[in-house]
Write a protein that holds these residues in place. Structure first.
Motif, PDB file in Angstrom:
ATOM      1  N   GLN A 142      58.697-146.028   1.491  1.00  0.00           N
ATOM      2  CA  GLN A 142      57.787-146.990   1.840  1.00  0.00           C
ATOM      3  C   GLN A 142      56.444-146.939   1.097  1.00  0.00           C
ATOM      4  O   GLN A 142      55.652-147.868   0.930  1.00  0.00           O
ATOM      5  N   ALA A 143      56.051-145.800   0.863  1.00  0.00           N
ATOM      6  CA  ALA A 143      54.757-145.615   0.212  1.00  0.00           C
ATOM      7  C   ALA A 143      55.018-145.881  -1.438  1.00  0.00           C
ATOM      8  O   ALA A 143      53.959-146.418  -1.800  1.00  0.00           O
ATOM      9  N   VAL A 144      56.111-145.513  -1.849  1.00  0.00           N
ATOM     10  CA  VAL A 144      56.369-145.664  -3.344  1.00  0.00           C
ATOM     11  C   VAL A 144      56.822-146.863  -3.907  1.00  0.00           C
ATOM     12  O   VAL A 144      56.414-147.521  -4.779  1.00  0.00           O
ATOM     13  N   GLY A 145      58.013-147.160  -3.500  1.00  0.00           N
ATOM     14  CA  GLY A 145      58.598-148.607  -3.776  1.00  0.00           C
ATOM     15  C   GLY A 145      59.330-148.497  -4.919  1.00  0.00           C
ATOM     16  O   GLY A 145      59.395-149.722  -5.524  1.00  0.00           O
ATOM     17  N   LEU A 146      59.658-147.320  -5.596  1.00  0.00           N
ATOM     18  CA  LEU A 146      60.380-147.415  -6.741  1.00  0.00           C
ATOM     19  C   LEU A 146      61.822-147.174  -6.654  1.00  0.00           C
ATOM     20  O   LEU A 146      62.162-146.564  -5.422  1.00  0.00           O
ATOM     21  N   PRO A 147      62.800-147.756  -7.361  1.00  0.00           N
ATOM     22  CA  PRO A 147      64.038-146.973  -7.223  1.00  0.00           C
ATOM     23  C   PRO A 147      64.429-145.764  -6.935  1.00  0.00           C
ATOM     24  O   PRO A 147      63.675-144.848  -7.658  1.00  0.00           O
ATOM     25  N   MET A 148      65.120-145.313  -6.043  1.00  0.00           N
ATOM     26  CA  MET A 148      65.296-144.017  -5.624  1.00  0.00           C
ATOM     27  C   MET A 148      66.697-143.456  -6.067  1.00  0.00           C
ATOM     28  O   MET A 148      67.603-143.968  -5.419  1.00  0.00           O
ATOM     29  N   LEU A 149      66.755-142.409  -6.682  1.00  0.00           N
ATOM     30  CA  LEU A 149      68.085-141.353  -6.843  1.00  0.00           C
ATOM     31  C   LEU A 149      68.055-140.396  -5.638  1.00  0.00           C
ATOM     32  O   LEU A 149      67.121-139.448  -6.061  1.00  0.00           O
ATOM     33  N   LEU A 150      68.957-140.291  -5.014  1.00  0.00           N
ATOM     34  CA  LEU A 150      68.994-138.896  -3.998  1.00  0.00           C
ATOM     35  C   LEU A 150      69.570-137.681  -4.732  1.00  0.00           C
ATOM     36  O   LEU A 150      70.597-138.072  -5.886  1.00  0.00           O
ATOM     37  N   TYR A 151      69.039-136.670  -4.796  1.00  0.00           N
ATOM     38  CA  TYR A 151      69.425-135.457  -5.392  1.00  0.00           C
ATOM     39  C   TYR A 151      70.145-134.411  -4.420  1.00  0.00           C
ATOM     40  O   TYR A 151      69.371-133.819  -3.695  1.00  0.00           O
ATOM     41  N   ASN A 152      71.347-134.693  -4.225  1.00  0.00           N
ATOM     42  CA  ASN A 152      72.051-133.714  -3.234  1.00  0.00           C
ATOM     43  C   ASN A 152      72.274-132.428  -4.004  1.00  0.00           C
ATOM     44  O   ASN A 152      73.466-132.249  -4.816  1.00  0.00           O
ATOM     45  N   ASN A 153      71.536-131.375  -3.644  1.00  0.00           N
ATOM     46  CA  ASN A 153      71.702-129.965  -3.945  1.00  0.00           C
ATOM     47  C   ASN A 153      71.681-129.006  -2.976  1.00  0.00           C
ATOM     48  O   ASN A 153      70.657-128.406  -2.923  1.00  0.00           O
ATOM     49  N   PRO A 154      72.779-128.824  -2.441  1.00  0.00           N
ATOM     50  CA  PRO A 154      72.772-128.113  -1.140  1.00  0.00           C
ATOM     51  C   PRO A 154      72.519-126.615  -1.454  1.00  0.00           C
ATOM     52  O   PRO A 154      71.983-125.715  -0.618  1.00  0.00           O
ATOM     53  N   GLU A 155      72.935-126.010  -2.730  1.00  0.00           N
ATOM     54  CA  GLU A 155      72.498-124.759  -3.058  1.00  0.00           C
ATOM     55  C   GLU A 155      71.106-124.358  -3.121  1.00  0.00           C
ATOM     56  O   GLU A 155      70.566-123.268  -2.579  1.00  0.00           O
ATOM     57  N   TYR A 156      70.196-125.472  -3.549  1.00  0.00           N
ATOM     58  CA  TYR A 156      68.919-124.975  -3.443  1.00  0.00           C
ATOM     59  C   TYR A 156      68.130-125.666  -2.178  1.00  0.00           C
ATOM     60  O   TYR A 156      66.942-125.042  -1.658  1.00  0.00           O
ATOM     61  N   VAL A 189      64.706-137.739  -5.829  1.00  0.00           N
ATOM     62  CA  VAL A 189      64.158-136.993  -4.392  1.00  0.00           C
ATOM     63  C   VAL A 189      65.220-136.105  -4.029  1.00  0.00           C
ATOM     64  O   VAL A 189      66.404-136.307  -3.294  1.00  0.00           O
ATOM     65  N   VAL A 190      65.135-134.639  -4.214  1.00  0.00           N
ATOM     66  CA  VAL A 190      65.914-133.691  -3.797  1.00  0.00           C
ATOM     67  C   VAL A 190      65.552-133.621  -2.104  1.00  0.00           C
ATOM     68  O   VAL A 190      64.550-133.822  -1.817  1.00  0.00           O
ATOM     69  N   GLY A 191      66.676-133.398  -1.477  1.00  0.00           N
ATOM     70  CA  GLY A 191      66.256-133.008   0.013  1.00  0.00           C
ATOM     71  C   GLY A 191      65.290-131.971   0.238  1.00  0.00           C
ATOM     72  O   GLY A 191      65.241-130.991  -0.355  1.00  0.00           O
ATOM     73  N   PRO A 192      64.423-132.338   1.115  1.00  0.00           N
ATOM     74  CA  PRO A 192      63.265-131.356   1.161  1.00  0.00           C
ATOM     75  C   PRO A 192      63.825-129.873   1.692  1.00  0.00           C
ATOM     76  O   PRO A 192      64.581-129.633   2.343  1.00  0.00           O
ATOM     77  N   LEU A 239      75.214-135.584  -7.413  1.00  0.00           N
ATOM     78  CA  LEU A 239      75.769-134.576  -6.637  1.00  0.00           C
ATOM     79  C   LEU A 239      75.892-133.194  -7.569  1.00  0.00           C
ATOM     80  O   LEU A 239      76.698-133.079  -8.356  1.00  0.00           O
ATOM     81  N   ALA A 240      75.043-132.536  -7.399  1.00  0.00           N
ATOM     82  CA  ALA A 240      74.685-131.292  -8.091  1.00  0.00           C
ATOM     83  C   ALA A 240      75.862-130.577  -8.501  1.00  0.00           C
ATOM     84  O   ALA A 240      76.326-129.866  -9.446  1.00  0.00           O
ATOM     85  N   MET A 241      76.731-130.328  -7.277  1.00  0.00           N
ATOM     86  CA  MET A 241      77.767-129.330  -7.198  1.00  0.00           C
ATOM     87  C   MET A 241      78.793-130.209  -6.936  1.00  0.00           C
ATOM     88  O   MET A 241      79.858-129.716  -6.601  1.00  0.00           O
ATOM     89  N   GLY A 242      78.953-131.420  -7.264  1.00  0.00           N
ATOM     90  CA  GLY A 242      80.062-132.410  -6.975  1.00  0.00           C
ATOM     91  C   GLY A 242      81.380-132.040  -7.764  1.00  0.00           C
ATOM     92  O   GLY A 242      81.171-131.793  -9.078  1.00  0.00           O
ATOM     93  N   ASN A 243      82.506-132.740  -7.515  1.00  0.00           N
ATOM     94  CA  ASN A 243      83.468-132.764  -8.145  1.00  0.00           C
ATOM     95  C   ASN A 243      84.167-134.167  -8.001  1.00  0.00           C
ATOM     96  O   ASN A 243      83.757-134.852  -7.180  1.00  0.00           O
ATOM     97  N   VAL A 244      85.247-134.323  -8.555  1.00  0.00           N
ATOM     98  CA  VAL A 244      86.247-135.426  -8.532  1.00  0.00           C
ATOM     99  C   VAL A 244      86.319-136.047  -7.212  1.00  0.00           C
ATOM    100  O   VAL A 244      86.151-137.202  -6.598  1.00  0.00           O
ATOM    101  N   ASP A 245      87.085-134.998  -6.466  1.00  0.00           N
ATOM    102  CA  ASP A 245      87.303-135.247  -5.019  1.00  0.00           C
ATOM    103  C   ASP A 245      86.247-135.700  -4.122  1.00  0.00           C
ATOM    104  O   ASP A 245      86.328-136.445  -3.337  1.00  0.00           O
ATOM    105  N   GLN A 246      84.980-134.952  -4.317  1.00  0.00           N
ATOM    106  CA  GLN A 246      83.919-135.241  -3.481  1.00  0.00           C
ATOM    107  C   GLN A 246      83.379-136.915  -3.966  1.00  0.00           C
ATOM    108  O   GLN A 246      83.012-137.502  -3.037  1.00  0.00           O
ATOM    109  N   ALA A 247      83.492-137.062  -5.312  1.00  0.00           N
ATOM    110  CA  ALA A 247      82.951-138.153  -5.781  1.00  0.00           C
ATOM    111  C   ALA A 247      83.661-139.625  -4.951  1.00  0.00           C
ATOM    112  O   ALA A 247      83.309-140.302  -4.779  1.00  0.00           O
ATOM    113  N   VAL A 248      85.122-139.443  -4.966  1.00  0.00           N
ATOM    114  CA  VAL A 248      85.926-140.199  -4.310  1.00  0.00           C
ATOM    115  C   VAL A 248      85.524-140.513  -2.917  1.00  0.00           C
ATOM    116  O   VAL A 248      85.408-141.783  -2.450  1.00  0.00           O
ATOM    117  N   GLN A 249      85.213-139.425  -2.338  1.00  0.00           N
ATOM    118  CA  GLN A 249      84.779-139.506  -0.854  1.00  0.00           C
ATOM    119  C   GLN A 249      83.547-140.313  -0.668  1.00  0.00           C
ATOM    120  O   GLN A 249      83.459-141.227   0.093  1.00  0.00           O
TER     121      GLN A 249
END
Length: 320
Positions: free
Chosen positions: A133-147, A110-113, A172-182
């Motif tokens: 709550q409605a779907v009940g499947l495992p969810m991966l957050l899609y962090n894509n600030p550019e879009y 799920v990308v941020g709306p 983390l669509a635009m992520g890097n190692v430093d951000q991953a550590v955070q």
């Protein structure tokens, strides 16, 4: 599949399969089947369907459902499939998420709306909560600030994980190692983090699980697969060579970035896949000179990949 199982199985090179079209804006489902088989043959470790590369936000709801069905059916459970269901509001996401659950997807992304990027944190968290709550499947957050128009910082992602029980990881669509550590510092190493393929060698050593990799791995998936499997095997000398190979290919592709997603179309054609249309909007045709440059770049990365000679057990996977 329970969320704890997804945490164990969703890793490595998860390919964001392109949704390709028939020249009239309709999904070319037979070609999507061929693409699915091609990526499986290259050894990818999972599929991410209908994200940015997968053209989800550019498709009608019925088209998104047709593409998701095609990929899930073709994969037949051989690797995990995550269907991206993000939309401008939660109701479309719920409809798409329930469909993904019905057809047997392993998880939803799920990308941020998007578009209304002035939403506050409460509204964003609630969007994810009501979808879960409605779907009940495992969810991966899609962090894509550019879009989407805003980031999901570590503290907010921790709140989402606490509020939304099925959240197991994030791209983390635009992520890097430093951000991953955070993010991993706040969310712990049990949280599944994906970052771009250009960051794999250092990233996986600090707890990143892999890459939902746009760019070179979409047209040369063998390179991404071999890089990640070399890291898993702790063959760091070979992994370093593969990482450099991908970085150098990216540098050589710089003159072609003016064509945007047209490069994916031409790259797949160079690999022998006669795609008619991608993306789902008009793109600038490449000049003969740039097509020749792309062909030379493709030949070079494939030759270099062969020259690195994968371990015997993997050699069939890299044949082209």
């Amino acid at each position: 599949m329970a969320a704890k199982d997804v945490r164990k199985t969703v890793k490595g090179l998860v390919i964001p399969i392109p949704a390709v079209f028939d020249g009239k804006g309709e999904p070319d489902l037979p070609m999507i089947e061929k693409l699915t088989d091609w990526y499986l043959g290259a050894g990818v470790h999972g599929f991410f369907v209908l994200g940015s590369q997968g053209q989800g936000p550019a498709c009608r709801i019925d088209q998104r459902k047709a593409v998701a069905e095609t990929v899930v059916r073709r994969v037949q459970g051989r690797v995990p499939v995550i269907v991206q269901v993000g939309a401008v509001e939660p109701y479309t996401s719920i409809e798409l998420g329930l469909h993904a659950k019905e057809i047997g997807a392993d998880a939803i992304g799920v990308v941020g709306p998007y578009y209304y990027s002035d939403r506050n944190e409460w509204e964003l968290v609630e969007n994810y909560r009501v979808v879960d709550q409605a779907v009940g499947l495992p969810m991966l957050l899609y962090n894509n600030p550019e879009y989407s128009g805003y980031p999901i910082p570590p503290a907010m992602m921790a709140k989402l994980r606490e509020t939304v029980p099925n959240v197991f990881g994030a791209k983390l669509a635009m992520g890097n190692v430093d951000q991953a550590v955070q993010y991993l510092r706040v969310l712990t190493r049990e949280f599944t983090i994906f970052i771009p393929i250009t960051q794999m060698l250092p990233g996986m050593l600090i707890g990143v699980k892999g890459s939902i990799a746009a760019g070179a791995p979409v047209t040369v998936p063998e390179a991404g697969v071999q890089l990640i499997e070399a890291i898993w095997a702790q063959d760091y000398e070979r992994a370093q060579k593969l990482q450099v190979l991908l970085l150098e290919h990216g540098e050589r592709m710089a003159p072609l970035r003016q064509y945007g997603r047209r490069t994916t179309l031409e790259g797949l054609r160079l690999r022998g896949l006669p795609v008619k249309e991608y993306p789902r909007w008009p793109t600038k045709p490449m000049t003969p000179e740039h097509l020749k440059l792309y062909e030379e770049n493709m030949r070079r990365i494939l030759d270099d990949l062969r020259g690195l000679s994968a371990p015997a057990a993997k050699r069939e996977k890299v044949a082209v």
